[in-house]
Design an enzyme around this catalytic site. Structure first.
Site, mmCIF file in Angstrom:
data_model
loop_
_atom_site.group_PDB
_atom_site.id
_atom_site.type_symbol
_atom_site.label_atom_id
_atom_site.label_comp_id
_atom_site.label_asym_id
_atom_site.label_seq_id
_atom_site.Cartn_x
_atom_site.Cartn_y
_atom_site.Cartn_z
ATOM 1 N N ASP A 1 40.139 39.244 48.843
ATOM 2 C CA ASP A 1 39.742 37.921 49.313
ATOM 3 C C ASP A 1 40.984 37.110 49.658
ATOM 4 O O ASP A 1 42.096 37.497 49.324
ATOM 5 C CB ASP A 1 38.917 37.190 48.244
ATOM 6 C CG ASP A 1 39.537 37.339 46.870
ATOM 7 O OD1 ASP A 1 40.775 37.215 46.770
ATOM 8 O OD2 ASP A 1 38.803 37.564 45.902
ATOM 9 N N ASP B 1 42.721 33.314 49.484
ATOM 10 C CA ASP B 1 42.684 31.966 48.914
ATOM 11 C C ASP B 1 43.680 31.093 49.674
ATOM 12 O O ASP B 1 44.676 31.587 50.200
ATOM 13 C CB ASP B 1 43.088 31.990 47.435
ATOM 14 C CG ASP B 1 42.148 32.846 46.612
ATOM 15 O OD1 ASP B 1 40.936 32.820 46.896
ATOM 16 O OD2 ASP B 1 42.623 33.573 45.726
ATOM 17 N N ASP C 1 50.931 32.587 37.768
ATOM 18 C CA ASP C 1 51.315 33.422 36.634
ATOM 19 C C ASP C 1 52.547 34.298 36.893
ATOM 20 O O ASP C 1 53.588 34.120 36.283
ATOM 21 C CB ASP C 1 50.118 34.229 36.098
ATOM 22 C CG ASP C 1 49.261 34.862 37.175
ATOM 23 O OD1 ASP C 1 49.668 34.858 38.357
ATOM 24 O OD2 ASP C 1 48.175 35.396 36.845
HETATM 25 P P1 ATP Z 1 42.930 39.864 42.710
HETATM 26 O O1 ATP Z 1 42.245 38.923 43.647
HETATM 27 O O2 ATP Z 1 43.506 41.068 43.330
HETATM 28 O O3 ATP Z 1 42.112 40.150 41.528
HETATM 29 P P2 ATP Z 1 44.689 37.633 42.352
HETATM 30 O O4 ATP Z 1 46.081 37.526 41.816
HETATM 31 O O5 ATP Z 1 44.475 37.234 43.755
HETATM 32 O O6 ATP Z 1 44.219 39.110 42.097
HETATM 33 P P3 ATP Z 1 42.833 35.582 41.749
HETATM 34 O O7 ATP Z 1 41.995 35.372 40.555
HETATM 35 O O8 ATP Z 1 42.196 35.752 43.086
HETATM 36 O O9 ATP Z 1 43.746 36.828 41.410
HETATM 37 O O10 ATP Z 1 43.855 34.373 41.797
HETATM 38 C C1 ATP Z 1 44.534 33.961 42.960
HETATM 39 C C2 ATP Z 1 45.892 33.398 42.581
HETATM 40 O O11 ATP Z 1 45.755 32.310 41.680
HETATM 41 C C3 ATP Z 1 46.807 34.381 41.847
HETATM 42 O O12 ATP Z 1 47.492 35.213 42.724
HETATM 43 C C4 ATP Z 1 47.730 33.441 41.115
HETATM 44 O O13 ATP Z 1 48.694 32.884 41.963
HETATM 45 C C5 ATP Z 1 46.794 32.333 40.708
HETATM 46 N N1 ATP Z 1 46.181 32.609 39.390
HETATM 47 C C6 ATP Z 1 45.015 33.242 39.134
HETATM 48 N N2 ATP Z 1 44.769 33.314 37.835
HETATM 49 C C7 ATP Z 1 45.800 32.699 37.234
HETATM 50 C C8 ATP Z 1 46.128 32.419 35.878
HETATM 51 N N3 ATP Z 1 45.332 32.811 34.895
HETATM 52 N N4 ATP Z 1 47.256 31.751 35.634
HETATM 53 C C9 ATP Z 1 48.071 31.330 36.632
HETATM 54 N N5 ATP Z 1 47.828 31.565 37.911
HETATM 55 C C10 ATP Z 1 46.709 32.238 38.223
HETATM 56 MG MG MG Z 2 42.574 37.069 44.811
#
Ligand code: ATP
Ligand code: MG
Length: 470
Positions: free
Chosen positions: A81, A83, A155
């Site tokens: 996805d 963001d 993170d």
């Molecule tokens: P994926 O979508 O592949 O599961 P992702 O890193 O994109 O991994 P998301 O939950 O979509 O995970 O989060 C998007 C972004 O938001 C992350 O890349 C990170 O920058 C931030 N983020 C998400 N969760 C956290 C957290 N628990 N603490 C700090 N930043 C976070």
């Molecule tokens: Mg994501």
């Protein structure tokens, strides 16, 4: 007023430190990485994400594709996805798009819809102004800040990357691109503090490092086993979401073994204890996870209900056996066993009602697949969840839990025409059709009970039992 001022002064203090990572810091001068170095092209970004960025930028706001999508594209993986991060407030974002709404209370973001695509838009968050509980876990995080602060709040360094579609540059505050190239996963700021703020980051470290083939650096890795207990303090619904992501990541088996290596499974998530420590079901669970990983990697859909049904099956089975040995009537005993096993999980992991319903449907079909005599097989075939139940049986066959003969019989029965099906039923050995005819003819009451039980199972198999679970 003075407290606020002091807080502002202190929260910026680490920014000036020359020391490498280890303390939270706000880096005001990011690296701006040009297209030929990061390799992301505009056409790799979903058109919905491009429209959101363009729309916001046209109104004078900053807007970037952020986080996982940028990371994945640089790593050569197709993102799940997209963001967007912006300096527009949620209200301002909503005013720019026709179909947009603010969601969340503790972490307010905006969902912008374009056709069937949905883009999550988050406003830049400020440093250290979040409300926390007594363990330091962030409870509410709705204080807006600068892009630099937002980057420091993410993170891992590889997750703090911002792609600007108009200049086609990547804005990198924390050496994320370099870490990605070095295949290193590194926490921004002090890992202990960041895990305390959100213990789910420990699970994210494991999941994302497996997905991306990264090594978690020592500073980020070491505190995990010591701080594992903090996961006890995370709401069950959040843990369920994260476990679901982990199990459907395409790297579930590897993730689970890494969780064990980091001491993240023991006593924390009963589900993991079950998966990693049940000798009986190990082959079955391993097989199920291998199949799931394979399906995800092939881009096929997977059903969370089916997945959790496989993971907990041997628990349910063991519980059922104990009940039967105590003399309980088999079918009600199975339903009791199913509820007990799911309730045990619910304390830590909030399996949603719908998924719990799916799990029960699949489990309840298993003993029925053993009962093929008379019209039973025909009736079963009409169950809406028959296919899931059959797929589950195939796995049980492959793991050696049931006779392959039973699996093959059902395969033939599904594929056969009416005559072939009748022949298959006629060919059942009397002890193979699951219907002890002599007993049934003599005891009409028990026949009625059996029908009742079958109806109850039929209800579960068609999904109507989902309301009484979880
Ligand atoms: P994926 O979508 O592949 O599961 P992702 O890193 O994109 O991994 P998301 O939950 O979509 O995970 O989060 C998007 C972004 O938001 C992350 O890349 C990170 O920058 C931030 N983020 C998400 N969760 C956290 C957290 N628990 N603490 C700090 N930043 C976070
Ligand atoms: Mg994501």
């Amino acid at each position: 007023m003075i407290t606020k001022l002091l807080r502002k002064v202190f929260r910026r203090q680490p920014a000036g430190q020359a020391s490498p990572r280890g303390h939270a810091r706000v880096t005001d001068t990011p690296a701006i990485i040009p297209r030929n170095q990061h390799g992301i092209r505009r056409d790799m970004i979903s058109s919905a994400a491009l429209r959101v960025c363009d729309g916001l930028q046209q109104q004078g706001y900053k807007a970037f594709v952020v986080g996982g999508a940028v990371r994945d594209l640089i790593a050569g993986i197709t993102p799940k996805d997209f963001d967007v991060a912006t300096n527009a407030t949620p209200e301002q974002v909503v005013s720019v798009f026709r179909r947009a709404r603010i969601i969340g209370r503790r972490f307010r973001i905006v969902h912008v819809m374009f056709g069937r695509d949905m883009i999550e838009v988050s406003t830049f968050r400020a440093m250290n102004d979040a409300e926390t509980d007594e363990h330091g876990r962030i409870l509410r995080d709705n204080v807006w800040g600068s892009q630099a602060e937002d980057a420091a709040r993410r993170d891992f360094t590889v997750n703090a990357l911002y792609y600007d579609p108009s200049s086609e540059t990547v804005v990198d505050y924390h050496h994320g691109v370099a870490d990605l190239k070095k295949k290193t996963m590194s926490m921004i700021g002090k890992p202990e503090l960041r895990y305390r703020e959100d213990p789910v980051r420990m699970l994210r470290a494991v999941r994302l490092s497996s997905k991306l083939g990264l090594t978690i650096d020592k500073q980020t890795r070491t505190p995990i086993s010591e701080m594992a207990d903090l996961l006890n303090n995370v709401p069950a619904a959040r843990l369920f979401d994260e476990m679901l992501k982990l199990l459907t990541s395409g790297h579930a088996l590897e993730c689970l073994h890494r969780l064990r290596d980091h001491g993240l499974h023991h006593g924390l998530l009963p589900l993991l204890d079950v998966i990693l420590e049940q000798p009986l079901g190990e082959r079955f669970v391993t097989l199920a996870l291998e199949r799931t990983d394979q399906r995800v990697r092939e881009g096929k859909s997977i059903s969370p209900g089916f997945l959790f049904a496989t993971l907990l099956w041997h628990e349910a089975l063991a519980n059922w056996e104990i009940r039967k040995a105590r003399g309980e009537t088999p079918m009600p005993a199975l339903f009791e066993a199913m509820s007990e096993v799911l309730d045990q999980q619910a304390e830590k992991l909030a399996i949603t009602k719908r998924i719990a319903g799916d799990i029960k449907d699949i489990w309840a079909l298993q003993p029925r697949l053993d009962q093929r005599g008379g019209r039973r097989a025909f009736r079963l075939l009409e169950q809406p969840r028959f296919r899931a139940g059959y797929d589950f049986l195939v796995l049980r066959g492959e793991s050696g839990e049931v006779d392959q003969e039973l699996v093959d019989w059902w395969t033939d029965f599904q594929e056969g025409d009416n005559d072939q099906r009748e022949a298959l039923i006629a060919g059942l050995a009397p002890d193979r059709d699951g219907a002890p005819k002599r007993r049934r003819r003599r005891r009409t009451n028990s026949r009625r009970r059996e029908d009742g039980a079958e109806q109850a199972q039929g209800g579960a198999a068609s999904g109507s039992s989902s309301d009484d679970v979880a």
